[in-house]
Design a protein around this motif. Structure first.
Motif, mmCIF file in Angstrom:
data_model
loop_
_atom_site.group_PDB
_atom_site.id
_atom_site.type_symbol
_atom_site.label_atom_id
_atom_site.label_comp_id
_atom_site.label_asym_id
_atom_site.label_seq_id
_atom_site.Cartn_x
_atom_site.Cartn_y
_atom_site.Cartn_z
ATOM 1 N N VAL A 1 -33.297 19.142 -7.839
ATOM 2 C CA VAL A 1 -33.062 18.657 -9.202
ATOM 3 C C VAL A 1 -32.815 19.817 -10.147
ATOM 4 C CG1 VAL A 1 -34.007 17.352 -11.134
ATOM 5 C CG2 VAL A 1 -34.500 16.623 -8.788
ATOM 6 N N VAL A 2 -31.750 19.715 -10.912
ATOM 7 C CA VAL A 2 -31.433 20.652 -11.986
ATOM 8 C C VAL A 2 -31.479 19.887 -13.295
ATOM 9 C CG1 VAL A 2 -29.689 22.171 -13.009
ATOM 10 C CG2 VAL A 2 -29.971 22.076 -10.514
ATOM 11 N N ARG A 3 -32.189 20.421 -14.244
ATOM 12 C CA ARG A 3 -32.264 19.813 -15.566
ATOM 13 C C ARG A 3 -31.514 20.701 -16.542
ATOM 14 N NH1 ARG A 3 -37.833 19.177 -19.089
ATOM 15 N NH2 ARG A 3 -36.878 18.195 -20.924
ATOM 16 N N CYS A 4 -30.611 20.123 -17.315
ATOM 17 C CA CYS A 4 -29.876 20.936 -18.285
ATOM 18 C C CYS A 4 -29.751 20.199 -19.615
ATOM 19 C CB CYS A 4 -28.511 21.342 -17.751
ATOM 20 S SG CYS A 4 -27.315 20.014 -17.589
ATOM 21 N N GLY B 1 -28.890 24.957 -21.863
ATOM 22 C CA GLY B 1 -30.106 25.470 -21.244
ATOM 23 C C GLY B 1 -30.281 24.827 -19.879
ATOM 24 N N VAL B 2 -30.724 25.610 -18.892
ATOM 25 C CA VAL B 2 -30.785 25.134 -17.513
ATOM 26 C C VAL B 2 -32.088 25.549 -16.839
ATOM 27 C CG1 VAL B 2 -29.519 24.986 -15.325
ATOM 28 C CG2 VAL B 2 -28.296 25.638 -17.416
ATOM 29 N N CYS B 3 -32.692 24.621 -16.071
ATOM 30 C CA CYS B 3 -33.810 24.957 -15.202
ATOM 31 C C CYS B 3 -33.709 24.091 -13.954
ATOM 32 C CB CYS B 3 -35.154 24.757 -15.901
ATOM 33 S SG CYS B 3 -35.482 23.076 -16.442
ATOM 34 N N ALA B 4 -34.413 24.468 -12.893
ATOM 35 C CA ALA B 4 -34.305 23.750 -11.623
ATOM 36 C C ALA B 4 -35.603 23.854 -10.850
ATOM 37 C CB ALA B 4 -33.161 24.329 -10.794
ATOM 38 N N LYS C 1 -21.274 28.369 -22.610
ATOM 39 C CA LYS C 1 -22.226 29.316 -22.025
ATOM 40 C C LYS C 1 -23.452 28.564 -21.534
ATOM 41 C CE LYS C 1 -20.866 33.236 -24.934
ATOM 42 N NZ LYS C 1 -21.337 34.288 -25.883
ATOM 43 N N ALA C 2 -23.954 28.976 -20.382
ATOM 44 C CA ALA C 2 -25.164 28.372 -19.818
ATOM 45 C C ALA C 2 -26.185 29.464 -19.550
ATOM 46 C CB ALA C 2 -24.833 27.619 -18.534
ATOM 47 N N HIS C 3 -27.444 29.170 -19.859
ATOM 48 C CA HIS C 3 -28.515 30.153 -19.685
ATOM 49 C C HIS C 3 -29.709 29.502 -19.008
ATOM 50 C CE1 HIS C 3 -26.481 33.037 -22.335
ATOM 51 N NE2 HIS C 3 -26.234 32.012 -23.142
ATOM 52 N N MET C 4 -30.284 30.197 -18.044
ATOM 53 C CA MET C 4 -31.511 29.734 -17.402
ATOM 54 C C MET C 4 -32.684 29.921 -18.365
ATOM 55 S SD MET C 4 -30.851 28.616 -14.312
ATOM 56 C CE MET C 4 -32.491 28.617 -13.583
ATOM 57 N N VAL C 5 -33.536 28.911 -18.459
ATOM 58 C CA VAL C 5 -34.752 28.992 -19.262
ATOM 59 C C VAL C 5 -35.886 28.333 -18.476
ATOM 60 C CG1 VAL C 5 -33.532 28.914 -21.480
ATOM 61 C CG2 VAL C 5 -34.324 26.791 -20.453
ATOM 62 N N PRO C 6 -37.131 28.724 -18.717
ATOM 63 C CA PRO C 6 -38.239 28.010 -18.066
ATOM 64 C C PRO C 6 -38.308 26.580 -18.588
ATOM 65 C CG PRO C 6 -39.065 29.598 -19.665
ATOM 66 C CD PRO C 6 -37.606 29.839 -19.535
ATOM 67 N N GLU C 7 -38.777 25.667 -17.757
ATOM 68 C CA GLU C 7 -38.752 24.256 -18.146
ATOM 69 C C GLU C 7 -39.577 23.983 -19.394
ATOM 70 O OE1 GLU C 7 -38.785 19.768 -16.276
ATOM 71 O OE2 GLU C 7 -39.964 21.313 -15.256
ATOM 72 N N ASN C 8 -40.631 24.762 -19.623
ATOM 73 C CA ASN C 8 -41.453 24.504 -20.813
ATOM 74 C C ASN C 8 -40.710 24.807 -22.117
ATOM 75 O OD1 ASN C 8 -41.570 27.341 -20.420
ATOM 76 N ND2 ASN C 8 -43.524 27.471 -21.445
ATOM 77 N N LEU C 9 -39.517 25.399 -22.025
ATOM 78 C CA LEU C 9 -38.708 25.656 -23.221
ATOM 79 C C LEU C 9 -37.539 24.684 -23.367
ATOM 80 C CD1 LEU C 9 -38.504 29.565 -23.424
ATOM 81 C CD2 LEU C 9 -39.926 28.007 -24.771
ATOM 82 N N MET C 10 -37.434 23.725 -22.459
ATOM 83 C CA MET C 10 -36.286 22.817 -22.523
ATOM 84 C C MET C 10 -36.296 21.951 -23.781
ATOM 85 S SD MET C 10 -34.047 23.330 -20.197
ATOM 86 C CE MET C 10 -33.076 21.831 -20.161
ATOM 87 N N ASP C 11 -37.476 21.546 -24.243
ATOM 88 C CA ASP C 11 -37.520 20.781 -25.492
ATOM 89 C C ASP C 11 -37.115 21.652 -26.675
ATOM 90 O OD1 ASP C 11 -38.490 18.248 -24.434
ATOM 91 O OD2 ASP C 11 -40.365 19.298 -24.050
#
Length: 264
Positions: free
Chosen positions: A113-116, A130-133, A154-164
């Protein structure tokens, strides 16, 4: 590699268009569906992708599956397709507030699962995502996903706790900027400028200012100071914005957006 899209609204269409524009994926390798048949027909006619009669068929064929649907219908759609998804498929969600654990749980567990969180400027190739997996997504698969997501901005990886937080600062923020452009144009119209010209001046000023931040790498406050001559017009405008709580209003609005995302 087959790419599937369930959902062809503004965001789904923007992502699809960006992927095809990049040229690394052929239209024949993309299969799409949407409850609105007009959206499917438009994608087939304009982008030459393949259409599927239902969500299950897309899930069965896709190696990378985009769920580009509204958050409120994620649960019924996932329950509909869970048994059809390929064992090694990478599932990409664009829904705010829906965690990787929640998504994986609905699929029965053990899914890649990838969440973006993209935003609407993706429609003009200027999105920020923003992207995490989860750890089931391999490094090579993540590179493929990031290449797709970078195709419309542009896409950037972030930790899931920063997705909100991404939702507040990027996903929803174009609305704040559109409101500012509208207000700037209204003021110009009040001073006699024709509305089409007022929108162009206001929008170009915002675009140029954003480009200065990105290209110069200077602190926004330093760039602001460069415009504010002693005793001049700009510092007077800044004084009124501060008096009216401009920055505080933006901060509080964004915090409310983040809180809403957390509770969705």
């Amino acid at each position: 590699m087959k790419i599937g899209f369930i959902g062809l609204g503004n965001m789904g269409s923007a992502i699809l268009g960006g992927i095809l524009k990049q040229g690394n994926v052929k239209p024949d390798d993309i299969i799409v569906t949407d409850k609105a048949q007009m959206a499917v027909q438009k994608a087939v006619e304009m982008m030459k992708v393949k259409a599927a009669p239902n969500n299950m068929l897309v899930a069965e064929q896709a190696d990378i599956l985009f769920l580009a649907i509204k958050p409120q219908i994620y649960e019924p759609v996932i329950k509909e397709i869970a048994s059809c998804v390929k064992k090694d498929a990478v599932i990409i969600s664009i829904a705010p507030g829906k965690t990787i654990a929640w998504l994986d749980g609905l699929f029965g567990g053990g899914k890649k699962v990838v969440r973006c969180m993209p935003n609407t400027p993706a429609l003009v190739g200027a999105g920020c995502t923003g992207v995490c997996a989860n750890n089931l997504v391999s490094e090579q698969e993540m590179m493929q996903v990031m290449a797709l997501l970078n195709s419309f901005g542009k896409a950037h990886m972030v930790p899931e706790n920063l997705m909100d937080t991404v939702v507040g600062v990027s996903g929803s923020s174009p609305a704040y900027v559109f409101m500012m452009i509208e207000a700037m144009a209204d003021a110009a119209v009040a001073d006699g400028m024709p509305r089409p010209q007022a929108y162009e001046f206001a929008a170009q000023a915002v675009y140029g200012s954003a480009k200065m931040v990105l290209d110069s790498k200077m602190h926004p406050g330093a760039l602001k100071d460069m415009v504010c001559s002693p005793g001049g017009t700009t510092i007077e405008a800044v004084r009124v914005l501060e008096e009216k709580g401009f920055r505080s209003a933006v901060i509080e609005a964004q915090k409310a957006c983040v809180e809403k995302s957390k509770n969705m």
